[in-house]
Design a protein around this motif. Sequence first.
Motif, PDB file in Angstrom:
ATOM      1  N   GLU A  16      64.710-100.633  61.067  1.00  0.00           N
ATOM      2  CA  GLU A  16      64.522-100.150  59.696  1.00  0.00           C
ATOM      3  C   GLU A  16      65.512-100.809  58.746  1.00  0.00           C
ATOM      4  OE1 GLU A  16      62.464 -98.704  56.867  1.00  0.00           O
ATOM      5  OE2 GLU A  16      61.903 -98.135  58.910  1.00  0.00           O
ATOM      6  N   ALA A  17      66.765-100.930  59.173  1.00  0.00           N
ATOM      7  CA  ALA A  17      67.767-101.570  58.329  1.00  0.00           C
ATOM      8  C   ALA A  17      67.400-103.023  58.054  1.00  0.00           C
ATOM      9  CB  ALA A  17      69.142-101.486  58.991  1.00  0.00           C
ATOM     10  N   LYS A  19      64.381-104.422  58.288  1.00  0.00           N
ATOM     11  CA  LYS A  19      63.146-104.466  57.494  1.00  0.00           C
ATOM     12  C   LYS A  19      63.423-104.178  56.023  1.00  0.00           C
ATOM     13  CE  LYS A  19      58.548-102.290  57.181  1.00  0.00           C
ATOM     14  NZ  LYS A  19      57.674-101.225  57.750  1.00  0.00           N
ATOM     15  N   ALA A  20      64.367-103.267  55.758  1.00  0.00           N
ATOM     16  CA  ALA A  20      64.681-102.899  54.383  1.00  0.00           C
ATOM     17  C   ALA A  20      65.430-104.001  53.639  1.00  0.00           C
ATOM     18  CB  ALA A  20      65.513-101.622  54.357  1.00  0.00           C
ATOM     19  N   ARG A 191      66.233 -96.918  54.307  1.00  0.00           N
ATOM     20  CA  ARG A 191      65.348 -97.716  53.448  1.00  0.00           C
ATOM     21  C   ARG A 191      65.693 -97.495  51.970  1.00  0.00           C
ATOM     22  NH1 ARG A 191      61.263 -96.290  55.901  1.00  0.00           N
ATOM     23  NH2 ARG A 191      60.597 -94.524  54.624  1.00  0.00           N
ATOM     24  N   VAL A 194      69.225 -99.200  51.005  1.00  0.00           N
ATOM     25  CA  VAL A 194      69.196-100.662  50.863  1.00  0.00           C
ATOM     26  C   VAL A 194      68.447-101.055  49.599  1.00  0.00           C
ATOM     27  CG1 VAL A 194      68.471-102.834  51.904  1.00  0.00           C
ATOM     28  CG2 VAL A 194      69.366-100.998  53.358  1.00  0.00           C
ATOM     29  N   HIS A 195      67.324-100.423  49.350  1.00  0.00           N
ATOM     30  CA  HIS A 195      66.552-100.734  48.154  1.00  0.00           C
ATOM     31  C   HIS A 195      67.340-100.418  46.887  1.00  0.00           C
ATOM     32  CE1 HIS A 195      62.425-100.558  50.396  1.00  0.00           C
ATOM     33  NE2 HIS A 195      63.206-101.540  50.809  1.00  0.00           N
TER      34      HIS A 195
END
Length: 203
Positions: A16-17, A19-20, A191, A194-195
């Motif tokens: 997840e990290a 991908k984000a 998510r 990071v965004h």
Amino acid sequence: MFVKVCGLSTPESVREAVKAGADAVGFVLTASPRVVSPGQVSSLLAEVPAGVSPIGVFRHEPVADAVAIARAAGLEWIQLHGQRTREDVATVHDAGMKLIRAVTMGAAPEEFEDWGEDLLLIDAAVPGSGEAWDYSSMAGLPVLQGRHWLLAGGLDPKNVGQATAVAHAWGVDVSSGVEASRGVKDLARIRAFVHAAKSDATV
């Protein structure tokens, strides 16, 4: 904005990290609710693609021990907390590794100087506590001008944009701010963090 997500312990949280859009992922190899073994880190590295830096985090271990443990885990980056010396920085580099040297916001002035580390991390007075602090106190410090440094401590998806703006930070590091409970990561919060850090970046 450089973003490191720390205290990861499962393949899902690492994925997840990444991908984000995280630039680095941290694995705690010292006593902590987030601790993982070198063997676990070796397995988790399968989820880390080229271009994302995996980092082993240590607190009070002698630097030689930290280097040996990180090497056993297959890591090339070390993050050192606790009382450290310029010689410790040289030891890490002599071992062919890169270093994030962590200091707390109330550390002695000389600890903020450039000791040759690859990145400086400035944390809350009690690292890992999840407590926010006066991030603006870092803004404009001459010793930080032109340097790559990470802001940490008490950051979460809601405050990271404002915190980095007032601190003039180059990057951020988060752990407790993306957890559902202590030591358990929340994928949605990873998510969102990071965004938020990437979209609100002003430096």
